[in-house]
Write an enzyme that holds these catalytic residues in place. Structure first.
Site, short mmCIF file in Angstrom:
data_model
loop_
_atom_site.label_atom_id
_atom_site.label_comp_id
_atom_site.label_asym_id
_atom_site.label_seq_id
_atom_site.Cartn_x
_atom_site.Cartn_y
_atom_site.Cartn_z
NE ARG A 199 15.93 -66.22 -10.11
CZ ARG A 199 16.90 -65.26 -10.64
NH1 ARG A 199 17.97 -66.07 -11.05
NH2 ARG A 199 16.65 -63.95 -10.97
CE LYS A 258 15.67 -60.47 -5.65
NZ LYS A 258 16.38 -61.10 -6.74
CD GLN A 289 9.25 -53.48 -14.24
OE1 GLN A 289 9.85 -54.04 -13.03
NE2 GLN A 289 9.79 -53.80 -15.40
CB ALA A 295 14.66 -66.56 46.50
CB SER A 343 12.14 -65.76 50.29
OG SER A 343 13.68 -65.59 50.21
C1 UD1 Z 1 20.81 -59.42 -12.85
C2 UD1 Z 1 21.82 -59.12 -14.32
C3 UD1 Z 1 22.86 -59.88 -14.47
C4 UD1 Z 1 23.94 -59.57 -13.29
C5 UD1 Z 1 22.95 -59.61 -11.88
C6 UD1 Z 1 23.98 -59.31 -11.01
C7 UD1 Z 1 19.82 -58.43 -15.91
C8 UD1 Z 1 19.16 -58.91 -17.03
N1 UD1 Z 1 20.92 -59.42 -15.51
O1 UD1 Z 1 20.78 -60.70 -13.16
O2 UD1 Z 1 23.64 -59.30 -15.75
O3 UD1 Z 1 25.25 -60.35 -13.45
O4 UD1 Z 1 21.91 -58.90 -11.80
O5 UD1 Z 1 23.38 -59.71 -9.58
O6 UD1 Z 1 19.63 -57.32 -15.50
N2 UD1 Z 1 13.93 -56.01 -11.66
C9 UD1 Z 1 12.89 -55.25 -11.72
N3 UD1 Z 1 12.10 -55.59 -12.83
C10 UD1 Z 1 11.89 -56.56 -13.69
C11 UD1 Z 1 13.07 -57.45 -13.23
C12 UD1 Z 1 14.06 -57.35 -12.50
O7 UD1 Z 1 12.96 -54.22 -10.99
O8 UD1 Z 1 11.36 -56.76 -14.28
C13 UD1 Z 1 15.11 -55.88 -10.72
C14 UD1 Z 1 15.07 -56.88 -9.66
O9 UD1 Z 1 14.16 -56.49 -8.40
C15 UD1 Z 1 16.68 -56.76 -9.19
C16 UD1 Z 1 17.27 -56.51 -10.38
O10 UD1 Z 1 16.28 -55.74 -11.11
O11 UD1 Z 1 16.84 -56.09 -8.14
C17 UD1 Z 1 17.87 -57.57 -11.23
O12 UD1 Z 1 16.88 -58.64 -11.47
P1 UD1 Z 1 17.14 -60.07 -11.20
O13 UD1 Z 1 15.99 -60.82 -11.65
O14 UD1 Z 1 17.70 -60.13 -9.79
O15 UD1 Z 1 18.35 -60.41 -12.16
P2 UD1 Z 1 19.65 -61.58 -12.04
O16 UD1 Z 1 19.13 -62.77 -12.79
O17 UD1 Z 1 20.08 -61.45 -10.73
MG MG Z 2 19.37 -60.55 -8.86
#
Ligand code: UD1
Ligand code: MG
Length: 455
Positions: A16, A23, A73, A379, A404
């Site tokens: 996003r 990010k 991961q 200057a 200068s």
């Molecule tokens: C997430 C939460 C949501 C919360 C919000 C707060 C989940 C499913 N949802 O949503 O409930 O309100 O954060 O900001 O967790 N990440 C990984 N591996 C992945 C996916 C994500 O490491 O496969 C990490 C991302 O880098 C990030 C965090 O997990 O730092 C959260 O992921 P993100 O995609 O930002 O979740 P949100 O939609 O913000």
């Molecule tokens: Mg998030």
């Protein structure tokens, strides 16, 4: 207190943001998102977190260096899957694990400490930070039953229209009891988009009769999660306000806070006044009683007490006390300016040391030079430091007077108390006390002691 370890989830795709930069490396008030998270954990007493990263995370790994451990991961299969990937690196040493999203830069250390304390006191299996009162769009909603007990988190994409109205949200900061975490995590099933949500742990713990506790963020902005550049700008605005307020409470006057931009690592001494449209960036440290701005940008620079900077740019410069800069000066990396020195309009200084009480008031270039105390630079003086291939140094000894429009062709030395005439092009060293003039500059002929012949 029992043993804790911390995990930062940073392996999401971050799509996003629509960016080639990971990010969590996007900066907020001068430091990457993840750096704020690491600093908060550190200040809450959690050192050496494990950061879950994607496989191709060279830039992120290089940035974080050796102060953290890494888990990988292999593909972004969700936040629950990401935490499972940290299991091996975590080992078996901790009673509790603090998990935090890497994209929430505003969580204060006090909030993390409160979460940890509550988790220990309630002996909960899982403790979460929630927030209530800010815009809930995009966050997981907190579901409670009729008795108010917390039963589940529903992610926005799975939420019913009624659930979307819920204002209480998941902040993305969790404390887990290690013993039950791993078996519970292994039972989570993928959600509708194929991701394993860490947030499904709530329903899992609830169903197995485990206890769940929540702590509310002190300020709903504490849990602001950055998913888009709009969130990034919002986080920047909140943090900028907090930084400005702290400096004002610490004794710094900001004439117009709304046009004063201060990075998170900046230090400012008491009774300094910052004028509008001024940016203090990076590792800048401003001493006491300075007057900075208007219209100035100071980056990674150190200023002693009582300095004055007007409409100027300083990068990697060090100023001793009572230095006066500008308007319209540019001090570049490697500049060290001695006490009570004056650098005036349209003067550029680079990789140079200037002594005490030097005066360079008007349009000059001082590059790769060592300038002694009380030197007067006229200057239009230019140090020709580059011969097209190599940079050379110039030395101007104390009390010298540079006329200068002098050009000093490096490498060259102007001796103590020596002088150059206006327009001199100095290609050879000038002895102490000597005066040179002309192009190329030569010692000025001594006045003849003979009286002119009488007509
Ligand atoms: C997430 C939460 C949501 C919360 C919000 C707060 C989940 C499913 N949802 O949503 O409930 O309100 O954060 O900001 O967790 N990440 C990984 N591996 C992945 C996916 C994500 O490491 O496969 C990490 C991302 O880098 C990030 C965090 O997990 O730092 C959260 O992921 P993100 O995609 O930002 O979740 P949100 O939609 O913000
Ligand atoms: Mg998030």
């Amino acid at each position: 207190m029992s043993a804790w370890q911390a995990v930062i989830l940073a392996a999401g795709a971050g799509t996003r943001m629509r960016s080639a930069t990971p990010k969590v490396l996007h900066p907020v008030c001068g430091a990457p998102l993840i750096q704020h998270v690491i600093a908060s954990l550190y200040n809450a007493g959690l050192e050496r977190p494990i950061v879950v990263v994607p496989p191709d995370a060279e830039t992120l790994r290089n940035y974080l260096g050796t102060n953290v451990d890494f888990a990988v991961q292999e593909s972004p299969l969700g936040s629950g899957h990401a935490l499972a990937c940290a299991r091996e690196v975590l080992g078996k040493d901790s009673d509790n694990i603090l998990v935090i999203n890497a994209d929430c830069p505003l969580v204060p250390p006090e909030g993390i400490q409160l979460l940890m304390r509550c988790h220990e006191e309630t002996k909960a299996e899982l403790t979460l930070m929630t927030a209530d009162g800010a815009d809930q769009d995009g966050y997981g909603r907190i579901i409670r039953d009729a008795s108010g007990a917390f039963t589940a988190i529903v992610e926005e994409r799975e939420a019913t229209p009624e659930q979307r109205e819920i204002k209480e949200v998941n902040g993305g900061v969790y404390a887990f009891r290690t013993a039950s975490l791993w078996p519970n995590l292994a039972t989570l099933k993928p959600s509708s988009n194929g991701e394993i949500y860490l947030t499904d742990m709530v329903a899992c713990v609830h169903q197995s009769q485990g206890s769940i506790a929540t702590v509310q963020a002190g300020d709903p902005h504490d849990v602001l999660g950055v998913n888009t550049r709009v969130d990034l700008a919002n986080a920047e605005a909140v943090l900028r306000d907090r930084i400005r307020e702290q400096h004002m409470l610490d004794g710094v006057t900001l004439i117009d806070p709304s046009t004063t931009y201060i990075d998170s690592g900046v230090v400012i001494g008491k009774d300094t006044v910052v004028y509008p449209n001024t940016h203090l960036q990076g590792t800048t440290q401003v001493g006491k009683g300075c007057r900075i701005g208007p219209n100035s940008l100071l980056k990674d620079s150190v200023l002693g007490a009582g300095c004055r900077v007007v409409s100027s740019m300083l990068e990697g410069a060090t100023l001793d006390a009572d230095v006066d800069v500008g308007p319209f000066a540019h001090l570049r990396p490697g500049t060290h300016v001695g006490e009570k020195t004056h650098i005036g309009n349209f003067v550029e200084v680079k990789e140079s040391t200037l002594g005490v009480g030097v005066k360079s008031g008007h349009f000059s270039y001082i590059g790769d030079a060592d300038v002694g105390d009380n030197v007067n630079i006229g200057a239009g003086t230019v140090i020709a430091n580059f011969d097209g291939v190599t940079k050379h140094r110039t030395t101007i000894d104390e009390n010298a007077f540079i006329g200068s429009d002098t050009t000093l062709v490096a490498p060259v030395r102007v001796g103590k108390g020596a002088a150059t005439g206006a327009g001199a092009v100095v290609t050879k060293d000038v002895d102490a006390g000597e005066t040179v003039v002309g192009v190329p500059a030569r010692p000025k002929p001594k006045k003849s002691s003979k009286k002119p012949a009488q007509a």
